[in-house]
Design a protein around this motif. Structure first.
Motif, PDB file in Angstrom:
ATOM      1  N   THR A  13       0.800  -1.219   0.000  1.00  0.00           N
ATOM      2  CA  THR A  13       0.000   0.000   0.000  1.00  0.00           C
ATOM      3  C   THR A  13       0.836   1.275   0.000  1.00  0.00           C
ATOM      4  O   THR A  13       0.301   2.359  -0.175  1.00  0.00           O
ATOM      5  CB  THR A  13      -0.921   0.041   1.242  1.00  0.00           C
ATOM      6  OG1 THR A  13      -0.107   0.018   2.426  1.00  0.00           O
ATOM      7  CG2 THR A  13      -1.897  -1.123   1.251  1.00  0.00           C
ATOM      8  N   ASN A  55      -0.428   0.777   7.514  1.00  0.00           N
ATOM      9  CA  ASN A  55      -1.347  -0.317   7.186  1.00  0.00           C
ATOM     10  C   ASN A  55      -0.824  -1.677   7.635  1.00  0.00           C
ATOM     11  O   ASN A  55      -1.503  -2.678   7.465  1.00  0.00           O
ATOM     12  CB  ASN A  55      -1.619  -0.347   5.679  1.00  0.00           C
ATOM     13  CG  ASN A  55      -2.423   0.850   5.238  1.00  0.00           C
ATOM     14  OD1 ASN A  55      -3.318   1.303   5.941  1.00  0.00           O
ATOM     15  ND2 ASN A  55      -2.087   1.386   4.076  1.00  0.00           N
ATOM     16  N   LEU A  80      -5.025  -3.911   2.871  1.00  0.00           N
ATOM     17  CA  LEU A  80      -4.980  -3.349   1.527  1.00  0.00           C
ATOM     18  C   LEU A  80      -6.122  -2.355   1.327  1.00  0.00           C
ATOM     19  O   LEU A  80      -7.059  -2.299   2.137  1.00  0.00           O
ATOM     20  CB  LEU A  80      -5.053  -4.470   0.491  1.00  0.00           C
ATOM     21  CG  LEU A  80      -3.965  -5.554   0.617  1.00  0.00           C
ATOM     22  CD1 LEU A  80      -4.146  -6.632  -0.443  1.00  0.00           C
ATOM     23  CD2 LEU A  80      -2.572  -4.953   0.551  1.00  0.00           C
ATOM     24  N   ALA A  81      -6.063  -1.575   0.274  1.00  0.00           N
ATOM     25  CA  ALA A  81      -7.043  -0.514   0.020  1.00  0.00           C
ATOM     26  C   ALA A  81      -8.479  -1.032  -0.039  1.00  0.00           C
ATOM     27  O   ALA A  81      -9.406  -0.343   0.382  1.00  0.00           O
ATOM     28  CB  ALA A  81      -6.696   0.226  -1.272  1.00  0.00           C
TER      29      ALA A  81
END
Length: 185
Positions: free
Chosen positions: A74, A79, A94-95
């Protein structure tokens, strides 16, 4: 005249002490590919540091603080998470909200942390990926060490690239241990 000779001797001794310290430090610090074959490699990083074994273990537990965000999926180390317990996950959110598992903690001792860690491009390619962070007594104090043993078909060709990334990670870990804060980018 005697005073001049004493000053010259002091300067000479000081210079010799600095040279000796540099020689000891430079010969002591190392990062290397210890072994390599077509199907695997072993990396070893070690440096003398003013650190107790528990300092090393604590720093490892703070992985999101010192791991380089450039070596995340990311681009943001915030994160990352590390459940610091046996079976705990070194994970990345993750996004899309998916959790990616980078490693699993397999052992935590007073002077050592071990993980199964098929990091980055090694994911799903290894038959063995053991990552060990430690602090070992030696004649010159306690060096901080990282050992990474990787095996899998054709993975020996990746040794130099993985060594470069892990060398940078090791430098960042040492900074965290010595200063108690994450290194600046």
């Amino acid at each position: 005249m005697i005073r001049s000779a004493k000053i010259a001797l002091d300067v000479l001794l000081c210079g010799a002490s600095v040279l000796l310290a540099v020689m000891i430090t430079s010969s002591y610090a190392r990062a290397e590919v210890v072994s390599r074959s077509a199907d695997g490699f072993t990396l070893r990083f070690a440096v003398g540091a003013e650190a107790a074994p528990e300092d090393v273990v604590t720093a490892v537990s703070e992985l999101p603080r010192w791991w380089d965000p450039a070596h995340t999926y990311t681009g943001d180390a915030a994160n990352l998470s590390l459940a610091f317990e046996v079976g705990g996950c070194w994970c990345e959110r993750l996004a899309d909200g998916t959790i990616f598992e980078h490693a699993v903690v397999t052992g935590i001792l007073a002077d050592r942390v071990t993980m199964i860690a098929a990091l980055g491009p090694l994911h799903d390619k290894t038959t063995k990926a053991e990552l060990t962070f430690g602090s070992e007594p030696e004649n010159r104090g306690r060096p901080v060490t990282v050992d990474f043993v990787v095996e899998g078909p054709g993975l020996g060709a990746m040794a130099d690239g993985v060594n470069t990334v892990m060398d940078q990670a090791f430098d960042r870990l040492i900074h965290q241990i010595e200063y108690g804060e994450p290194p600046q980018p």
